[in-house]
Design an enzyme around this catalytic site. Sequence first.
Site, PDB file in Angstrom:
ATOM      1  N   CYS A   1     -41.607-109.134  44.044  1.00  0.00           N
ATOM      2  CA  CYS A   1     -42.833-109.395  44.822  1.00  0.00           C
ATOM      3  C   CYS A   1     -43.919-110.054  43.971  1.00  0.00           C
ATOM      4  O   CYS A   1     -43.972-109.845  42.757  1.00  0.00           O
ATOM      5  CB  CYS A   1     -43.397-108.097  45.374  1.00  0.00           C
ATOM      6  SG  CYS A   1     -42.262-107.206  46.409  1.00  0.00           S
TER       7      CYS A   1
ATOM      8  N   ARG B   1     -39.909-115.913  41.035  1.00  0.00           N
ATOM      9  CA  ARG B   1     -39.613-114.499  40.829  1.00  0.00           C
ATOM     10  C   ARG B   1     -38.605-113.967  41.836  1.00  0.00           C
ATOM     11  O   ARG B   1     -38.024-112.910  41.650  1.00  0.00           O
ATOM     12  CB  ARG B   1     -40.910-113.684  40.953  1.00  0.00           C
ATOM     13  CG  ARG B   1     -41.986-114.108  39.985  1.00  0.00           C
ATOM     14  CD  ARG B   1     -43.302-113.465  40.329  1.00  0.00           C
ATOM     15  NE  ARG B   1     -43.188-112.022  40.247  1.00  0.00           N
ATOM     16  CZ  ARG B   1     -43.326-111.322  39.130  1.00  0.00           C
ATOM     17  NH1 ARG B   1     -43.592-111.944  37.998  1.00  0.00           N
ATOM     18  NH2 ARG B   1     -43.211-110.025  39.121  1.00  0.00           N
TER      19      ARG B   1
ATOM     20  N   TRP C   1     -40.227-109.016  48.241  1.00  0.00           N
ATOM     21  CA  TRP C   1     -38.792-108.772  48.046  1.00  0.00           C
ATOM     22  C   TRP C   1     -38.551-107.428  48.704  1.00  0.00           C
ATOM     23  O   TRP C   1     -39.068-106.407  48.264  1.00  0.00           O
ATOM     24  CB  TRP C   1     -38.477-108.734  46.548  1.00  0.00           C
ATOM     25  CG  TRP C   1     -37.090-108.322  46.197  1.00  0.00           C
ATOM     26  CD1 TRP C   1     -36.567-107.067  46.257  1.00  0.00           C
ATOM     27  CD2 TRP C   1     -36.029-109.159  45.713  1.00  0.00           C
ATOM     28  NE1 TRP C   1     -35.262-107.062  45.848  1.00  0.00           N
ATOM     29  CE2 TRP C   1     -34.906-108.331  45.506  1.00  0.00           C
ATOM     30  CE3 TRP C   1     -35.928-110.519  45.438  1.00  0.00           C
ATOM     31  CZ2 TRP C   1     -33.692-108.826  45.033  1.00  0.00           C
ATOM     32  CZ3 TRP C   1     -34.726-110.998  44.960  1.00  0.00           C
ATOM     33  CH2 TRP C   1     -33.631-110.171  44.761  1.00  0.00           C
TER      34      TRP C   1
ATOM     35  N   ASN D   1     -47.430-104.642  45.420  1.00  0.00           N
ATOM     36  CA  ASN D   1     -46.161-104.667  44.679  1.00  0.00           C
ATOM     37  C   ASN D   1     -45.871-103.252  44.216  1.00  0.00           C
ATOM     38  O   ASN D   1     -46.802-102.523  43.868  1.00  0.00           O
ATOM     39  CB  ASN D   1     -46.265-105.547  43.432  1.00  0.00           C
ATOM     40  CG  ASN D   1     -46.358-107.018  43.757  1.00  0.00           C
ATOM     41  OD1 ASN D   1     -46.251-107.410  44.912  1.00  0.00           O
ATOM     42  ND2 ASN D   1     -46.556-107.835  42.733  1.00  0.00           N
ATOM     43  N   GLY D   2     -44.602-102.888  44.140  1.00  0.00           N
ATOM     44  CA  GLY D   2     -44.253-101.544  43.672  1.00  0.00           C
ATOM     45  C   GLY D   2     -43.669-100.721  44.807  1.00  0.00           C
ATOM     46  O   GLY D   2     -43.383-101.246  45.890  1.00  0.00           O
TER      47      GLY D   2
ATOM     48  N   GLU E   1     -22.687-112.521  26.820  1.00  0.00           N
ATOM     49  CA  GLU E   1     -23.802-113.289  27.365  1.00  0.00           C
ATOM     50  C   GLU E   1     -23.296-114.579  28.025  1.00  0.00           C
ATOM     51  O   GLU E   1     -23.782-114.985  29.085  1.00  0.00           O
ATOM     52  CB  GLU E   1     -24.820-113.592  26.250  1.00  0.00           C
ATOM     53  CG  GLU E   1     -25.873-114.626  26.552  1.00  0.00           C
ATOM     54  CD  GLU E   1     -26.751-114.311  27.756  1.00  0.00           C
ATOM     55  OE1 GLU E   1     -26.712-113.180  28.272  1.00  0.00           O
ATOM     56  OE2 GLU E   1     -27.447-115.236  28.204  1.00  0.00           O
TER      57      GLU E   1
ATOM     58  N   LYS F   1     -23.883-115.603  31.929  1.00  0.00           N
ATOM     59  CA  LYS F   1     -24.536-116.842  32.367  1.00  0.00           C
ATOM     60  C   LYS F   1     -23.678-117.536  33.421  1.00  0.00           C
ATOM     61  O   LYS F   1     -24.172-118.015  34.434  1.00  0.00           O
ATOM     62  CB  LYS F   1     -24.740-117.799  31.196  1.00  0.00           C
ATOM     63  CG  LYS F   1     -25.944-117.534  30.345  1.00  0.00           C
ATOM     64  CD  LYS F   1     -27.216-117.948  31.024  1.00  0.00           C
ATOM     65  CE  LYS F   1     -28.383-117.071  30.710  1.00  0.00           C
ATOM     66  NZ  LYS F   1     -28.321-115.667  30.706  1.00  0.00           N
TER      67      LYS F   1
ATOM     68  N   GLU G   1     -23.785-115.576  36.800  1.00  0.00           N
ATOM     69  CA  GLU G   1     -25.028-115.534  37.577  1.00  0.00           C
ATOM     70  C   GLU G   1     -25.408-116.872  38.176  1.00  0.00           C
ATOM     71  O   GLU G   1     -25.944-116.898  39.284  1.00  0.00           O
ATOM     72  CB  GLU G   1     -26.184-114.862  36.824  1.00  0.00           C
ATOM     73  CG  GLU G   1     -26.766-115.559  35.662  1.00  0.00           C
ATOM     74  CD  GLU G   1     -27.951-114.787  35.031  1.00  0.00           C
ATOM     75  OE1 GLU G   1     -28.681-114.091  35.729  1.00  0.00           O
ATOM     76  OE2 GLU G   1     -28.132-114.926  33.816  1.00  0.00           O
TER      77      GLU G   1
ATOM     78  N   HIS H   1      -4.346-105.436  24.357  1.00  0.00           N
ATOM     79  CA  HIS H   1      -4.283-104.073  24.886  1.00  0.00           C
ATOM     80  C   HIS H   1      -4.429-104.037  26.409  1.00  0.00           C
ATOM     81  O   HIS H   1      -4.712-102.989  26.974  1.00  0.00           O
ATOM     82  CB  HIS H   1      -5.371-103.206  24.234  1.00  0.00           C
ATOM     83  CG  HIS H   1      -5.185-103.042  22.750  1.00  0.00           C
ATOM     84  ND1 HIS H   1      -4.145-102.332  22.207  1.00  0.00           N
ATOM     85  CD2 HIS H   1      -5.879-103.547  21.700  1.00  0.00           C
ATOM     86  CE1 HIS H   1      -4.213-102.369  20.883  1.00  0.00           C
ATOM     87  NE2 HIS H   1      -5.262-103.124  20.546  1.00  0.00           N
TER      88      HIS H   1
ATOM     89  N   LYS I   1     -36.082-112.967  39.168  1.00  0.00           N
ATOM     90  CA  LYS I   1     -36.422-113.158  37.765  1.00  0.00           C
ATOM     91  C   LYS I   1     -36.869-111.848  37.121  1.00  0.00           C
ATOM     92  O   LYS I   1     -36.484-111.539  36.008  1.00  0.00           O
ATOM     93  CB  LYS I   1     -37.523-114.221  37.631  1.00  0.00           C
ATOM     94  CG  LYS I   1     -37.918-114.536  36.201  1.00  0.00           C
ATOM     95  CD  LYS I   1     -36.770-115.167  35.447  1.00  0.00           C
ATOM     96  CE  LYS I   1     -37.109-115.514  34.011  1.00  0.00           C
ATOM     97  NZ  LYS I   1     -35.862-115.689  33.206  1.00  0.00           N
TER      98      LYS I   1
HETATM   99  C1  AGP Z   1     -30.578-113.077  32.499  1.00  0.00           C
HETATM  100  O1  AGP Z   1     -30.029-114.331  32.611  1.00  0.00           O
HETATM  101  C2  AGP Z   1     -30.663-112.310  33.735  1.00  0.00           C
HETATM  102  N1  AGP Z   1     -31.425-112.954  34.715  1.00  0.00           N
HETATM  103  C3  AGP Z   1     -30.957-110.823  33.605  1.00  0.00           C
HETATM  104  O2  AGP Z   1     -29.820-110.225  33.110  1.00  0.00           O
HETATM  105  C4  AGP Z   1     -32.171-110.410  32.745  1.00  0.00           C
HETATM  106  O3  AGP Z   1     -31.919-110.705  31.403  1.00  0.00           O
HETATM  107  C5  AGP Z   1     -32.444-108.917  32.945  1.00  0.00           C
HETATM  108  O4  AGP Z   1     -32.721-108.666  34.300  1.00  0.00           O
HETATM  109  C6  AGP Z   1     -33.561-108.403  32.078  1.00  0.00           C
HETATM  110  O5  AGP Z   1     -34.756-109.064  32.336  1.00  0.00           O
HETATM  111  P1  AGP Z   1     -35.973-108.925  31.349  1.00  0.00           P
HETATM  112  O6  AGP Z   1     -35.576-109.568  30.061  1.00  0.00           O
HETATM  113  O7  AGP Z   1     -37.090-109.633  32.023  1.00  0.00           O
HETATM  114  O8  AGP Z   1     -36.230-107.464  31.172  1.00  0.00           O
END
Ligand code: AGP
Length: 607
Positions: free
Chosen positions: A2, A27, A73, A99-100, A482, A486, A489, A505, A602
């Site tokens: 949000c 966001r 959201w 928000n919240g 990682e 990537k 996602e 294994h 985000k």
């Molecule tokens: C990263 O590409 C992702 N969008 C996600 O895993 C992100 O790193 C995670 O939600 C943590 O976010 P932050 O670093 O803002 O805490």
Amino acid sequence: MCGIVGYIGRRDAVPVLLEGLRRLEYRGYDSAGLAVVYRGKLQVTKTAGRVQDLRDQVSDRVHSTVGIGHTRWATHGEPNEVNAHPHLDAAGNIAVVHNGIIENAEQLRDQLTAAGVTLVSDTDTEALAHLIAAEKTDGSSLEDAVLRALRRVEGTYGLLVLDVRCPDELVVARNGSPIVLGIGENEMFIASDVAAIVRHTQRVVYLDDTEVATVRSNGYQTRTLDNQRTNKTPTTVEAEAGDYELGPYADFMRKEIHEQPEALRRVLRGRLDERFATARLGGINLDARELRSVRRVKFLGCGSAYYAGQMGAVLVEELARVPADAEPASEFRYRNPVVDAETLYVAISQSGETLDTLMAVQELKRKGGQVLGAVNVVGSAIARECGHGVFLHAGPEIAVASTKALTNMAASFALLGLLIGRVRDMSAAEGSRIVAGLRALPEQINHVLAQEDNIATIAGQFADAEHMFYIGRVRAWPVAREGAQKLKEISYVHAEAYQASELKHGPLALIDASMPSVVLVPDDELFSKNISTIEQIKARGGPVIAVTSGDLPADLADAVIRVPHCTPELDPILLTIPLQMFAYHMAAKLGRDIDKPRNLAKSVTVE
Ligand code: AGP
């Protein structure tokens, strides 16, 4: 998730609010709305669509010098127009955006219903509008009414309130969800994220938890929920309006990938000490004696921040010879963790708002743990909760997929490892080697970025893969995780990361011609082991993309991405970059919405 924006001043609020909401789109949200005071009445516009739909719906005839806006959201109730914010009280005098999460919303809604109030939405927020209205008895200020209402509320909020009867003020409150006031010339801006207001002003004030502010065009006053006046000193935000623009790029993820050399220079600036072959991290507030007494380092973060923490754990163990590990912050508080006074905890977050990470920090502090933040957003909830730590200085990161922030996280942990190492057993010569390695990294990243065409071609060759493996060993294992993250996602291609030695294994059973593997092969002491891994995969007909700084036997892999030689401990930082570009180009070939992948936000500010 949000987003909140508010304006009070001398210009037309509607375009300011719409532009602010557009800046918050990154966001993630599912509906949007705004309210302004027009001809003595609240004029509310809402949509279950995008900010552009909202813009199309707002009447051109509506002008106002005060207003509030929101991107939602959905948490309580589906994403439709009724549930979109702002929410009003029954008389239509008070509008709120929030928000919240209000944890006792059900109870409050029941009490309101019993008192004869009809609630029209399914949201927790609407109850706030009615509560404030009930408290706004004759003679009391809007701020008093908000204060009294909030004393009945349990949960988290960033809250912005507009009362049509007091159009020369807005009331704002914060508890666990960020609120920033932007100071202009006879105008004030309010937002949950500086992105919404930075093109208007860089002078800001961050509210603290349990703080309430009354904002007028010529200033603001703050106090706590228990009625103590507070004094806030404005700060200047680092970010500039241009940081939120695409410039020549088609999307933010590619822009942010290419910003990494500069972002890395920023995180290193002033922090490398050639003379004493160490790092300077003033923000952590730990002297040499305190650093020496650290017996263990534990990194906590979510998603990519957790993988950066894994890179950090390997770096700290190697450089400082202190046991270190990483754990998803999202799991931490649920397992009643043993918090150890001699462990240094590091909470990692780009946004500084991730609720799971924030809760982990709070759990740690409750149990007396010492926790540092490694955070990109200054003034964010996690940065403030930690109180000290390392800012990442990556600049605003807009794409949902984290790139430059992750690189700066790993680089910060190299600095931390170097610093702890140098107060312990690391020699000056070793320290100098790491300092030189860090100094060389930005230029080495440029070399990787220069290979984008080759990486895009390889992505084109593999874009029809339905599944992929990412394989790494020791330092490269978090890089593999990682890399797989990537790809998943942003391209929606299923990817799994495995430690190279684990393949035999179990996962080897899945290898065939339809299962390409990205294998990380740094030119280090495990180089020949990784060659054997590739041979095992090839023997079962699996295609291999090798990412390497070494000389691979000709024709061993089906595709090769070369990275420069660097200081071996820093390999993870360099190896991560081609995997970002590979995921980006896979997603581009598949026509994905790269900056806003489906189902993701985000900043994840919910549990
Ligand atoms: C990263 O590409 C992702 N969008 C996600 O895993 C992100 O790193 C995670 O939600 C943590 O976010 P932050 O670093 O803002 O805490």
